[in-house]
Scaffold this motif. Structure first.
Motif, PDB file in Angstrom:
ATOM      1  N   TRP A  52       0.819  -1.212   0.000  1.00 52.55           N
ATOM      2  CA  TRP A  52       0.000   0.000   0.000  1.00 52.55           C
ATOM      3  C   TRP A  52       0.856   1.267   0.000  1.00 52.55           C
ATOM      4  O   TRP A  52       0.481   2.260  -0.624  1.00 52.55           O
ATOM      5  N   LEU A  56       0.125   3.950  -2.899  1.00 48.71           N
ATOM      6  CA  LEU A  56      -0.281   5.316  -2.544  1.00 48.71           C
ATOM      7  C   LEU A  56       0.756   6.333  -2.984  1.00 48.71           C
ATOM      8  O   LEU A  56       0.415   7.443  -3.408  1.00 48.71           O
ATOM      9  N   GLY A  81      -6.975   1.712  -6.325  1.00 52.30           N
ATOM     10  CA  GLY A  81      -7.157   1.414  -4.907  1.00 52.30           C
ATOM     11  C   GLY A  81      -8.150   0.297  -4.680  1.00 52.30           C
ATOM     12  O   GLY A  81      -7.953  -0.578  -3.812  1.00 52.30           O
ATOM     13  N   SER A  85      -7.432  -3.351  -3.094  1.00 48.71           N
ATOM     14  CA  SER A  85      -8.216  -3.762  -1.920  1.00 48.71           C
ATOM     15  C   SER A  85      -8.831  -5.131  -2.125  1.00 48.71           C
ATOM     16  O   SER A  85      -8.805  -5.996  -1.233  1.00 48.71           O
ATOM     17  N   THR A  97      -4.511   7.255   2.663  1.00 48.05           N
ATOM     18  CA  THR A  97      -5.522   7.196   1.605  1.00 48.05           C
ATOM     19  C   THR A  97      -6.477   8.392   1.651  1.00 48.05           C
ATOM     20  O   THR A  97      -7.260   8.581   0.722  1.00 48.05           O
ATOM     21  N   PHE A 100      -7.176  10.729  -1.360  1.00 50.27           N
ATOM     22  CA  PHE A 100      -8.151  10.429  -2.412  1.00 50.27           C
ATOM     23  C   PHE A 100      -9.342  11.386  -2.352  1.00 50.27           C
ATOM     24  O   PHE A 100      -9.985  11.657  -3.373  1.00 50.27           O
TER      25      PHE A 100
END
Length: 374
Positions: A52, A56, A81, A85, A97, A100
């Protein structure tokens, strides 16, 4: 489609157009990868934390195009994303996150109506797929929806505020253009009318009285010089950047400059405490009187005199301009009379023009004191 949905579907992108990039965009793109790595290092409980962190950090570049391509950047970030996930079997639960939401905000702040519809649908689909992969708690469900709706609402609110400000600026520009049009009309028409009258008189006496012709030419020269001076002063006001450079506006004492001895002669009478009249009101009265005198000298047939009376009292300023000529009934109302009414209305006053019951033509204007401080 229903009317509201159709209107949203056809809505254009936000106006005025957004800046391409600002320093904040570069600052975010530089800070987000660092934050993602720091969070992954400090939170060993996060599943797939280093994956992640890389995702990101890589998606942070979408912020550079978030204004010009808001929906595309939102689609790239949320799709990536959501895929990660689903592949890892759950929500990342990483604080990073949160950026976003900036992409979601940008869609509703800068995007077209279709971008807002598709952006909202994309975010809703991503939330549904994420919640399907794991059973959400009521708190997660309500909190996620509330954050998304609040972000979108903030974008719409700021978009509406910006559009409202643009409309206010446009109205201000229109008012300034109307003011400029009135000033140009009042200034130029007054002097050019005098030049035209003198030129007609010069053509009449040119063959029989050379001395009178010379006097007429000198008068025309004087009127033309005054016109040039006033035009230059107005242009100087428009181009000036320092308030000290602004030319003085006409005052009530300047009404004496309207007096003339050639036919028809103009007589000016001013009474009351003229010093108590604010400068903008005094300038308006001067322009009203100037335009009324110009109309009288141009249109009043067989007029032998024009009387200008200004009275300042406890109720305000009253102006009366009367000529004893024969009004040209067929002359349609022009920009002059309309401009006079608009100028008086700016200060809460009225202006009327028409035939006088006792003969001739009369222009009256009243600017009440309550309009000076409104």
């Amino acid at each position: 489609m229903t009317s509201p949905v159709r209107a949203l579907w056809d809505a254009p992108a936000a106006s005025p157009a957004p800046p391409r990039r600002v320093w904040r965009d570069w600052a975010l793109v530089g800070a987000i990868p660092v934050l993602a790595i720091v969070e992954a290092a400090l939170r060993p409980d996060l599943p797939w934390r280093w994956l992640w962190a890389v995702v990101l950090a890589g998606l942070a570049v979408t912020l550079l195009w978030r204004r010009r391509r808001p929906f595309t950047m939102l689609a790239v970030a949320f799709s990536a994303g959501t895929i990660v996930s689903l592949a890892t079997g759950g929500d990342p639960q990483a604080f990073t996150t949160a950026y976003f939401l900036i992409l979601l905000y940008s869609v509703f702040r800068w995007g077209s109506g279709r971008a807002m519809i598709f952006g909202g649908a994309l975010v809703a689909l991503g939330m549904v797929l994420t919640f399907v992969s794991r059973a959400p708690t009521p708190t997660d469900l309500v909190g996620g929806v509330a954050v998304a709706v609040t972000t979108a609402t903030l974008g719409v609110a700021l978009r509406w505020r910006s559009a409202s400000r643009v409309r206010e600026l446009e109205r201000a520009r229109l008012l300034e253009r109307e003011q400029l049009a009135r000033d140009l009309h009042d200034t130029v028409a007054h002097h050019v009318s005098a030049i035209a009258i003198q030129a007609q008189a010069g053509a009449t006496v040119a063959a029989t009285d050379p001395d009178a012709t010379a006097d007429v030419l000198r008068t025309i020269e004087g009127e033309a010089s005054r016109t040039l001076r006033e035009m230059r002063a107005m242009v100087g006001v428009l181009r000036a950047t320092d308030p000290a450079d602004l030319a003085p506006t006409p005052a009530l004492r300047d009404l004496r400059t309207l007096e003339r001895t050639d036919a028809p002669p103009v007589s000016v009478t001013v009474g009351g405490d003229i010093a108590a009249v604010p400068a903008p009101v005094a300038a308006a009265v001067f322009r009203l009187a100037q335009e009324a005198v110009t109309n009288a000298r141009r249109h009043a047939r067989s007029a032998t005199r024009v009387d200008v009376e200004v009275v300042v009292d406890g109720e305000g300023v009253r102006l009366r301009v009367h000529d004893d000529g024969e009004a040209a009934a067929s002359t349609p109302p022009g920009f002059g009379i309309r401009g006079m009414r608009e100028r008086a209305a700016l200060f809460g006053g009225t202006c009327e023009a028409g035939p006088d019951p006792e003969g001739g033509w009369t222009v009256t204007a009243a600017l009440p004191r309550k309009g000076w401080t409104a």
